[in-house]
Motif scaffolding. Structure first.
Motif, PDB file in Angstrom:
ATOM      1  N   UNK A  90      21.036  78.243 -10.703  1.00  0.00           N
ATOM      2  CA  UNK A  90      21.555  77.220 -11.368  1.00  0.00           C
ATOM      3  C   UNK A  90      21.250  77.524 -12.792  1.00  0.00           C
ATOM      4  N   UNK A  91      22.303  77.213 -13.325  1.00  0.00           N
ATOM      5  CA  UNK A  91      22.040  77.702 -14.735  1.00  0.00           C
ATOM      6  C   UNK A  91      21.218  75.789 -15.152  1.00  0.00           C
ATOM      7  N   UNK A  92      20.801  75.338 -15.232  1.00  0.00           N
ATOM      8  CA  UNK A  92      20.289  73.894 -15.806  1.00  0.00           C
ATOM      9  C   UNK A  92      18.964  74.681 -15.419  1.00  0.00           C
ATOM     10  N   UNK A  93      18.767  75.191 -14.185  1.00  0.00           N
ATOM     11  CA  UNK A  93      17.409  75.713 -14.130  1.00  0.00           C
ATOM     12  C   UNK A  93      17.261  76.892 -14.982  1.00  0.00           C
TER      13      UNK A  93
ATOM     14  N   UNK B 258      13.336  78.748 -19.282  1.00  0.00           N
ATOM     15  CA  UNK B 258      13.016  80.081 -20.134  1.00  0.00           C
ATOM     16  C   UNK B 258      12.518  78.725 -21.315  1.00  0.00           C
ATOM     17  N   UNK B 259      13.111  78.045 -20.964  1.00  0.00           N
ATOM     18  CA  UNK B 259      12.444  76.563 -22.027  1.00  0.00           C
ATOM     19  C   UNK B 259      10.424  76.887 -21.696  1.00  0.00           C
ATOM     20  N   UNK B 260      10.245  76.953 -20.604  1.00  0.00           N
ATOM     21  CA  UNK B 260       9.146  76.392 -19.977  1.00  0.00           C
ATOM     22  C   UNK B 260       8.207  77.430 -20.497  1.00  0.00           C
ATOM     23  N   UNK B 261       9.204  78.640 -20.482  1.00  0.00           N
ATOM     24  CA  UNK B 261       8.217  79.779 -20.335  1.00  0.00           C
ATOM     25  C   UNK B 261       8.218  80.061 -21.945  1.00  0.00           C
ATOM     26  N   UNK B 262       8.726  79.830 -22.800  1.00  0.00           N
ATOM     27  CA  UNK B 262       8.649  80.311 -24.352  1.00  0.00           C
ATOM     28  C   UNK B 262       7.476  79.393 -24.869  1.00  0.00           C
ATOM     29  N   UNK B 263       6.577  78.254 -23.822  1.00  0.00           N
ATOM     30  CA  UNK B 263       6.096  77.402 -23.950  1.00  0.00           C
ATOM     31  C   UNK B 263       5.212  77.054 -23.532  1.00  0.00           C
ATOM     32  N   UNK B 264       4.002  77.071 -24.319  1.00  0.00           N
ATOM     33  CA  UNK B 264       2.305  77.506 -23.524  1.00  0.00           C
ATOM     34  C   UNK B 264       2.766  76.034 -21.780  1.00  0.00           C
ATOM     35  N   UNK B 265       3.305  75.007 -22.557  1.00  0.00           N
ATOM     36  CA  UNK B 265       3.512  73.604 -21.288  1.00  0.00           C
ATOM     37  C   UNK B 265       4.625  73.005 -22.310  1.00  0.00           C
TER      38      UNK B 265
ATOM     39  N   UNK C 101      26.465  90.893 -17.824  1.00  0.00           N
ATOM     40  CA  UNK C 101      25.019  90.727 -18.754  1.00  0.00           C
ATOM     41  C   UNK C 101      24.507  91.933 -19.532  1.00  0.00           C
ATOM     42  N   UNK C 102      25.562  92.690 -19.616  1.00  0.00           N
ATOM     43  CA  UNK C 102      24.655  93.120 -21.225  1.00  0.00           C
ATOM     44  C   UNK C 102      25.210  92.753 -22.235  1.00  0.00           C
ATOM     45  N   UNK C 103      26.292  91.595 -21.997  1.00  0.00           N
ATOM     46  CA  UNK C 103      26.685  90.539 -23.274  1.00  0.00           C
ATOM     47  C   UNK C 103      25.867  90.234 -23.487  1.00  0.00           C
ATOM     48  N   UNK C 104      25.617  88.407 -23.152  1.00  0.00           N
ATOM     49  CA  UNK C 104      25.373  87.467 -23.398  1.00  0.00           C
ATOM     50  C   UNK C 104      23.784  87.675 -23.612  1.00  0.00           C
ATOM     51  N   UNK C 105      23.424  88.270 -22.169  1.00  0.00           N
ATOM     52  CA  UNK C 105      21.788  88.485 -22.312  1.00  0.00           C
ATOM     53  C   UNK C 105      21.054  89.759 -22.940  1.00  0.00           C
ATOM     54  N   UNK C 106      22.045  90.194 -23.822  1.00  0.00           N
ATOM     55  CA  UNK C 106      21.264  91.344 -24.901  1.00  0.00           C
ATOM     56  C   UNK C 106      20.660  91.517 -25.374  1.00  0.00           C
TER      57      UNK C 106
ATOM     58  N   UNK D 190      25.832  79.297 -22.430  1.00  0.00           N
ATOM     59  CA  UNK D 190      26.636  80.502 -21.657  1.00  0.00           C
ATOM     60  C   UNK D 190      26.108  81.674 -21.021  1.00  0.00           C
ATOM     61  N   UNK D 191      24.728  81.517 -21.685  1.00  0.00           N
ATOM     62  CA  UNK D 191      24.125  82.389 -21.051  1.00  0.00           C
ATOM     63  C   UNK D 191      22.845  82.429 -19.664  1.00  0.00           C
ATOM     64  N   UNK D 192      22.970  81.497 -19.210  1.00  0.00           N
ATOM     65  CA  UNK D 192      22.256  80.893 -18.103  1.00  0.00           C
ATOM     66  C   UNK D 192      23.816  80.725 -17.663  1.00  0.00           C
TER      67      UNK D 192
END
Lengths: 122, 122
Positions: free
Chosen positions: A49-52, A57-64, B18-23, B35-37
């Motif tokens: 799911x694109x929102x999830x 990715x937002x949670x992964x980019x931060x400690x919490x 996937x090679x484009x947007x997620x590269x 768009x990547x998601x």
């Protein structure tokens, strides 16, 4: 999710952790049994799911990350964010801790790694 | 799918590769754009189904597999198998070649690898 986690407690996944059924091989190494395929598909559905995926990715980019800080970046209402964090949490991909009114989320260590290994990664 | 592939021709994926947007980074390295998601979620949706995961593992375990040999192992009718092979093929995960009445399927080289890398693998 805001009301579902007891104060100071961590959320717990409801889906199996892939370590059991898929320990004997990945999708590229063995023909999956029905139960193995069902187990893996449940976790994949949580991230298909694109929102999830953006939330993850937002949670992964931060400690919490506080649930209260997700509305802006995701452009979604708090009930919608609660739904998506619950799905990711039940799949074991993020872990939440309730502090006061809000749940704070962090990435579950190596859960995505288990998914990658089940898809044939090392 | 049986009738959708011209004789002797290979199927072609409809989803981006996937090679484009997620590269520029995986879900664990960068905050994904919408768009990547969307791109990654499309491929994950194709494999977040237990029958398609088993189908994929059967094709991966063989050099190539005839659609006619999938009914037994998957315990599904030919129209259902055609549906699932079409979804996997459009996601670029398997490649089909029509020979006579049937389509023969083989795994798409490194497509699952792109999914694993998008999920933070190497």
């Amino acid at each position: 999710m805001r009301g579902n986690v007891p104060e100071g407690r961590f959320t717990r996944p409801k889906l199996p952790l892939l370590d059991g059924a898929l320990s004997c091989g990945s999708v590229t190494e063995v023909v999956l049994s029905e139960s193995e395929a069902l187990e893996l598909s449940g976790v994949l559905a949580a991230i298909s799911d694109p929102v999830r995926l953006r939330l993850l990715s937002i949670v992964a980019a931060n400690a919490e990350v506080c649930s209260c800080d997700l509305e802006g970046p995701l452009a979604r209402s708090q009930p919608t964010i609660s739904h998506h964090t619950r799905v990711l949490s039940e799949a074991g991909l993020i872990i939440g801790e309730k502090r006061g009114r809000w749940v704070w989320w962090r990435i579950a260590p190596d859960r995505l790694g288990a998914v990658r290994r089940a898809l044939g990664g090392s």
